[in-house]
Design a protein around this motif. Structure first.
Motif, PDB file in Angstrom:
ATOM      1  N   ARG A  18      -3.211  -5.426 -17.717  1.00 29.88           N
ATOM      2  CA  ARG A  18      -2.497  -4.276 -18.284  1.00 29.88           C
ATOM      3  C   ARG A  18      -1.800  -3.432 -17.216  1.00 29.88           C
ATOM      4  NH1 ARG A  18      -2.129  -6.667 -21.849  1.00 29.88           N
ATOM      5  NH2 ARG A  18      -3.594  -7.045 -23.502  1.00 29.88           N
ATOM      6  N   ARG A  19      -2.569  -2.980 -16.214  1.00 25.73           N
ATOM      7  CA  ARG A  19      -2.020  -2.009 -15.263  1.00 25.73           C
ATOM      8  C   ARG A  19      -2.211  -2.401 -13.796  1.00 25.73           C
ATOM      9  NH1 ARG A  19       0.322  -0.262 -18.700  1.00 25.73           N
ATOM     10  NH2 ARG A  19       0.480   1.801 -19.617  1.00 25.73           N
ATOM     11  N   GLY A  60       2.036  -4.312 -16.311  1.00 25.73           N
ATOM     12  CA  GLY A  60       2.395  -2.921 -16.041  1.00 25.73           C
ATOM     13  C   GLY A  60       1.828  -2.507 -14.700  1.00 25.73           C
ATOM     14  N   TYR A  61       2.077  -1.270 -14.315  1.00 21.58           N
ATOM     15  CA  TYR A  61       1.561  -0.817 -13.023  1.00 21.58           C
ATOM     16  C   TYR A  61       1.082   0.629 -13.120  1.00 21.58           C
ATOM     17  CZ  TYR A  61       6.249   1.236 -12.661  1.00 21.58           C
ATOM     18  OH  TYR A  61       7.383   1.952 -12.910  1.00 21.58           O
ATOM     19  N   ASP A  62       0.365   1.055 -12.103  1.00 21.79           N
ATOM     20  CA  ASP A  62      -0.174   2.410 -11.994  1.00 21.79           C
ATOM     21  C   ASP A  62       1.003   3.398 -11.966  1.00 21.79           C
ATOM     22  OD1 ASP A  62      -1.282   4.768 -11.110  1.00 21.79           O
ATOM     23  OD2 ASP A  62      -2.547   3.824  -9.576  1.00 21.79           O
ATOM     24  N   ARG A  63       1.012   4.338 -12.887  1.00 22.89           N
ATOM     25  CA  ARG A  63       2.150   5.272 -12.979  1.00 22.89           C
ATOM     26  C   ARG A  63       2.306   6.122 -11.718  1.00 22.89           C
ATOM     27  NH1 ARG A  63       4.224   2.191 -15.706  1.00 22.89           N
ATOM     28  NH2 ARG A  63       4.078   2.088 -17.953  1.00 22.89           N
ATOM     29  N   HIS A  87      -4.943  -2.696 -12.224  1.00 25.16           N
ATOM     30  CA  HIS A  87      -6.103  -2.086 -11.566  1.00 25.16           C
ATOM     31  C   HIS A  87      -7.162  -3.152 -11.296  1.00 25.16           C
ATOM     32  CE1 HIS A  87      -4.614   1.912 -11.832  1.00 25.16           C
ATOM     33  NE2 HIS A  87      -4.492   1.871 -13.147  1.00 25.16           N
ATOM     34  N   GLN A 131       0.465  -2.151  -6.336  1.00 20.68           N
ATOM     35  CA  GLN A 131       1.085  -1.490  -7.492  1.00 20.68           C
ATOM     36  C   GLN A 131       2.584  -1.287  -7.224  1.00 20.68           C
ATOM     37  OE1 GLN A 131      -0.368  -1.061 -10.260  1.00 20.68           O
ATOM     38  NE2 GLN A 131      -2.573  -0.725  -9.965  1.00 20.68           N
TER      39      GLN A 131
END
Ligand SMILES: Cc1cc2nc3c(=O)[nH]c(=O)nc-3n(C[C@H](O)[C@H](O)[C@H](O)COP(=O)(O)OP(=O)(O)OC[C@H]3O[C@@H](n4cnc5c(N)ncnc54)[C@H](O)[C@@H]3O)c2cc1C
Length: 509
Positions: free
Chosen positions: A426-427, A456-459, A429, A113
């Motif tokens: 998306r993220r 996107g990535y893990d906030r 995961h 991430q």
């Protein structure tokens, strides 16, 4: 299990599955719990392949008390740090599925991430540079991981390559030494109890009748008890995994003793290369709808590293699994329970999963449905996870050279895989070990290797300032670059630790 008379367990089949199950049962059960007998026929050959494993096998060895050095000496074995995939996502691509992590987590987010966050901010690092196992693989180096978790050289695991036929022989010695009774004989009839419908006995060609309370079907693709007798249906997955044949051939080992399996995608499937001490194992797994048998054999023979040591041998199969691996008083293991192509060396692991779950849910004289259901649920989940992992290799590709790859790219995939892909896109995961094979790092290496990149990535990654994350990434990369050259070569390590005595010089050469 209740006390009383020991359970009479009869294993039918003496391939890798039969002997792994037999060894685990005589190691995990006391003589007052079970008497274990194995019946195998010298007239019916074993499948004779299955030479690459995954790190879970070390747990099997620990459980049954096998010394790995002794096992590797007996089987011409070598070490495996992962798999190199050539030409999979696209022609010219090259990535590794390592047995180890890609970097250390930071700020509560997985390393990949942070890596993706850096990538999206314009810092173009190659994620493989953060894997110790990959750096060691590329340098042909091996040593045992350091047990101190604070050191970079602790951040990987390993598995084995070995000669499959020697492995079964090795296990036979162990199991017989612990009380397993072996009978040579061909099963000509499987006899069911007229009242319950359970399997009561098997009849051998000699006329001998072998009775049992519980049977383990390890008869390979035949599925003599589970399929031919109890008619447990076979769920066909060939629409997702179209390869249905393989040519296998050993050759003289040429060049380096690599600590990894190589898998090279070809127009109609893929080719494996497995380095052993005395030879390399090779095979072409292919879809017969996309190439003729003769062409496939020619492709395989044309790319061997050394002189062929035998004629190529063909094996036919169909991807899928039994809908119920445990039916009545019969549990199937190995090829009798299902087949998933050897792209990630998972079949031996699935045998291990079957016997370990059998031991956990061990039956009494009467089989309890709750135990059977739980067993089948666990095994189904294992198969489903491996299936999705394998399909991903085929589906996520941009190859334009051959119809197989277009077909796989455009095919409808299982919902469970769709959901995994969407979440990663998306993220970033990815699934984790908690739910079965494989680890987060395995999924990540495969997804990124096949060209699936998250938008996107893990906030949680933002908990660490980007500059700090970048500095930490540099530190981790430098630690790997510094440490790997200090490792011995794989060939030296094998020669020193587990060479078949007569072969020490040959291994190093
Ligand atoms: C091309 C290919 C490559 C593979 N590569 C890998 C790999 O790299 N890693 C991995 O983990 N797995 C691999 N596998 C899978 C692996 O080979 C098998 O899971 C493993 O060998 C177990 O086979 P088995 O024991 O179930 O069956 P088999 O080896 O077929 O053994 C069946 C046994 O049943 C006996 N039998 C059958 N019928 C009767 C009868 N009537 N009476 C008495 N005995 C009988 C036979 O004599 C034999 O002993 C591969 C498989 C294939 C096809």
């Amino acid at each position: 299990m209740s006390s009383g008379e020991p359970l009479d367990i009869v294993i039918v089949g003496g391939g890798t599955a039969g002997w792994m199950v037999g060894t685990a049962l005589v190691s995990g059960l006391r003589p007052n719990q079970a008497r274990v007998r194995l019946v195998e026929s010298d007239d019916i050959a074993t499948v004779g392949v299955g030479e690459a494993t995954i790190p879970a096998m070390r747990d099997y060895n620990r459980f049954v008390g096998i010394d790995e050095v002794e096992m590797l000496r007996a089987t011409n074995g070598t070490f495996k740090l992962g798999i190199e995939f050539l030409d999979w996502g696209f022609q010219g691509s090259n990535y590794h599925h390592p047995f180890g992590v890609h970097g250390q987590a930071m700020g509560g987010a997985a390393f990949h991430q942070q890596w993706n966050r850096a990538r999206l901010a314009g810092h173009d690092f190659d994620i493989e540079e953060f894997s110790y196992a990959i750096a060691a693989s590329r340098a042909d180096r091996f040593e045992f991981p350091n047990p101190d978790p604070s050191l970079i050289e602790s951040s990987y695991s390993y598995a084995y390559h070995f000669d499959a036929s020697l492995y079964a022989k090795f296990l036979r010695k162990v199991a017989e030494g612990r009380g397993l009774k072996r009978t040579e004989g061909k099963v000509v009839a499987v006899n069911r109890d007229g009242l319950s419908g359970d399997v009561a006995s098997i009849t051998l060609a000699s006329g001998e009748v072998v009775k049992g309370d519980f049977f383990v079907d390890c008869t390979g693709f035949r599925g003599l008890l589970i399929g031919q007798t109890l008619e447990s249906p076979f769920e066909d997955w060939s629409h997702w995994l179209p390869c249905d044949r393989a040519w296998a051939v050993p050759c003289a080992r040429g060049g380096r003793l690599t600590p990894f399996t190589r898998s090279t995608a070809r127009e109609a499937g893929w080719i494996w290369r497995i380095p052993l001490q005395h030879r390399s194992g090779n095979g072409y797994v292919y879809s017969s709808a996309h190439i003729s048998d003769d062409e496939a054999a020619a492709v395989l023979m044309g790319q061997l590293d050394g002189e062929a040591l035998d004629e190529p041998r063909q094996i036919r199969f169909k991807a899928g699994r039994r809908t119920a691996s445990w039916t009545r008083n019969v549990m199937a293991a190995g090829l009798a329970s299902g087949f998933l192509e050897p792209l990630e060396s998972t079949s031996i692991y699935l045998v291990q999963a079957a016997v370990m779950n059998l031991l956990k849910l061990f039956p009494g004289k009467r089989v309890e449905p709750a135990l059977v259901d739980e067993f089948n649920r666990r095994i189904d989940r294992e198969y489903d996870r491996v299936r999705d992992f394998l399909i991903l290799h085929y589906h996520a590709n941009t190859r334009t050279d051959a119809p197989l790859w277009k077909q796989c790219r455009e095919m409808e995939i299982p919902d469970s895989l769709k959901q995994k892909l969407e979440l990663f896109r998306r993220r970033g995961h990815a699934p984790s070990h908690r739910d079965g094979l494989f680890s987060l790092h395995s999924w990540t290496s495969l997804l990124l290797g096949q060209g699936v990149t998250p938008e996107g990535y893990d906030r949680l990654a933002d908990n660490v300032p980007l500059s700090q994350a970048l500095a930490e990434m540099e530190r981790q990369r430098a630690a790997i670059t510094r440490r790997v050259p200090l490792m011995p070569s794989h060939a030296d390590f094998v020669a020193r630790h587990c060479a078949v005595p007569a072969r020490t010089a040959e291994v190093v050469a």
